[in-house]
Design an enzyme around this catalytic site. Structure first.
Site, short mmCIF file in Angstrom:
data_model
loop_
_atom_site.label_atom_id
_atom_site.label_comp_id
_atom_site.label_asym_id
_atom_site.label_seq_id
_atom_site.Cartn_x
_atom_site.Cartn_y
_atom_site.Cartn_z
N SER A 1 -13.84 -4.15 2.82
CA SER A 1 -14.02 -3.76 1.54
C SER A 1 -13.59 -4.37 0.58
O SER A 1 -14.15 -4.48 -0.61
CB SER A 1 -13.56 -2.19 1.49
N GLY A 2 -12.55 -5.32 0.82
CA GLY A 2 -12.08 -6.27 -0.22
C GLY A 2 -11.79 -6.06 -1.60
O GLY A 2 -12.02 -6.88 -2.66
N GLY A 3 -11.30 -4.72 -1.82
CA GLY A 3 -11.06 -4.29 -3.23
C GLY A 3 -12.09 -3.47 -3.95
O GLY A 3 -11.89 -3.10 -4.99
N LYS B 1 -17.54 -10.24 10.34
CA LYS B 1 -16.90 -9.45 9.22
C LYS B 1 -17.06 -10.16 7.88
O LYS B 1 -15.82 -10.60 7.78
CB LYS B 1 -15.46 -8.83 9.90
N GLU C 1 -14.07 -13.18 10.57
CA GLU C 1 -13.75 -12.62 9.30
C GLU C 1 -13.68 -13.92 8.48
O GLU C 1 -12.53 -14.19 8.11
CB GLU C 1 -12.59 -11.69 9.26
N ARG D 1 0.96 -1.31 -0.12
CA ARG D 1 -0.06 0.01 0.13
C ARG D 1 0.78 1.36 -0.06
O ARG D 1 0.60 2.23 -0.83
CB ARG D 1 -0.65 0.03 1.09
P1 13P Z 1 -10.14 -4.26 3.33
O1 13P Z 1 -11.16 -3.54 3.68
O2 13P Z 1 -9.04 -3.48 2.53
O3 13P Z 1 -10.56 -5.40 2.66
O4 13P Z 1 -9.25 -4.76 4.50
C1 13P Z 1 -10.23 -5.24 5.62
C2 13P Z 1 -9.78 -6.45 6.50
O5 13P Z 1 -9.35 -6.26 7.53
C3 13P Z 1 -9.15 -7.53 5.43
O6 13P Z 1 -8.66 -8.56 6.41
#
Ligand code: 13P
Length: 340
Positions: free
Chosen positions: A261-263, A220, A178, A34
């Site tokens: 958010s996953g991308g 999550k 998650e 990032r």
């Molecule tokens: P993102 O929202 O960037 O997908 O990250 C959330 C997260 O904690 C992934 O493990």
């Protein structure tokens, strides 16, 4: 206080119908990607400065109720020597900690993955709790294809999440559970919905078997979307499919669902969350966020390694957090974006 009361208190502070969780728990490898993307070298000092800057954003506690730290950050201090978990707490933000140790291929799993880190987890958690962590996060990752996840993958990943969650609860630490179904690939939205239903069903089956208290956890998940090579669905389509599958699989006792958010882009992630809350009707859970990229990208671009841009970076972060807080309340409109 009993561990149960401790967790109840944490849930009360983190579930208020307005705020979201900042996922700032990127592993060193991920945060390096990032930071490099905005031209910044990923040194320990740059990571400390950047994450301290986010937490010091004036008023950010109005929109953010919790922060997930990576182990390195949990032990770091701001420029005045104050531990970062304390900086968060003073903003009204509950500190948490990512406790899994990353993933690899699941042997015999036909391309499925599995996450590591259960060995010694109770001892590690006790130490993190002393450093201020009141909740934890563990991520299992599921690639989607015509034959993934496999039955072995579904059961093994669910078992890991349940065992982790039970250890957390025995110590009074609220587990964020998650199960991330990946956006990578060319699957349809219908296939994503089918997989998410299997994943969430299996996860709650395992949580039940292990005696995890649903009132004292946060889910999550990914939103139900098509694969990123397939194209985009509208916020209304994402919300409709996600709510349909959540209602089939997630018990009403779970207080909050905080999506990753996953991308998705920051704007998509906010619009999708808003649509979910507009369509929610009498669904029993709070629908909020625990975004990494979708909360941080604008701040990373504004900073780009130039510390004199502190105000601009904090404003970009605060604005994204504010828009997402509106989405939690179903009050966001894309026209708010240009007002930024
Ligand atoms: P993102 O929202 O960037 O997908 O990250 C959330 C997260 O904690 C992934 O493990």
């Amino acid at each position: 206080m009993s561990v149960s009361d401790e967790m109840q208190e944490t849930i009360k502070e983190m579930v208020d119908g307005q705020r979201g969780i900042l996922a700032a728990d990127e592993s060193t490898g991920t945060i390096t990607k990032r930071l490099n993307a905005v031209g910044v070298e990923s040194t320990e000092e740059n990571r400390r400065w950047y994450r301290s800057m986010l937490l010091h954003t004036p008023d950010v506690g109005r929109y953010i109720c919790g922060v997930i730290f990576y182990e390195e950050t949990l032990g770091q201090k701001d420029d005045n020597g104050k531990p970062l978990p304390q900086v968060a707490a003073e903003q009204g933000i509950v500190p948490g900690i990512k406790v899994d140790k990353g993933k690899d291929e699941l042997p015999g799993g036909g391309g499925d993955m599995i996450t590591f880190g259960l060995d010694g987890l109770a001892e590690r958690l006790a130490g993190y709790k002393e450093q201020g962590a009141r909740f934890a996060k563990w991520r299992e990752v599921y690639p989607i294809s015509d034959h993934n996840p496999t039955r072995l993958g579904l059961e093994s990943n669910a078992e890991m999440l349940a065992r982790y969650a039970k250890v957390c609860q025995s110590l009074g630490v609220v587990p964020i559970v998650e199960p991330e179904t990946l956006i990578d690939g060319d699957h349809t939205m219908a296939r994503a919905a089918e997989v998410d239903e299997q994943v969430w069903h299996e996860v709650f089956h395992a949580l039940h078997k292990h005696g995890v208290v649903l009132e004292h956890m946060i889910l999550k998940p990914s939103m139900v979307t098509p694969g990123k090579e397939t194209g985009k669905a509208s916020p209304e389509e994402v919300a409709e499919a996600t709510l349909r599958i959540l209602k089939r699989t997630v018990p009403a006792a779970v207080p909050s669902i905080n999506f990753l958010s996953g991308g998705q882009t920051p704007e998509e992630a906010t619009a999708n969350l808003n649509a979910l809350n507009q369509l929610k009707g009498n669904a029993p859970w709070q629908l909020s966020l625990s975004y990494g990229r979708a909360l941080q990208e604008p701040a990373q671009h504004a900073w780009a390694g130039d510390n004199s841009q502190l105000d601009q970076a904090q404003q970009a972060f605060l604005e994204r957090a504010r828009l997402n807080s509106l989405a939690v309340q179903a009050k966001y409109s894309p026209s708010e974006e240009s007002a930024a």
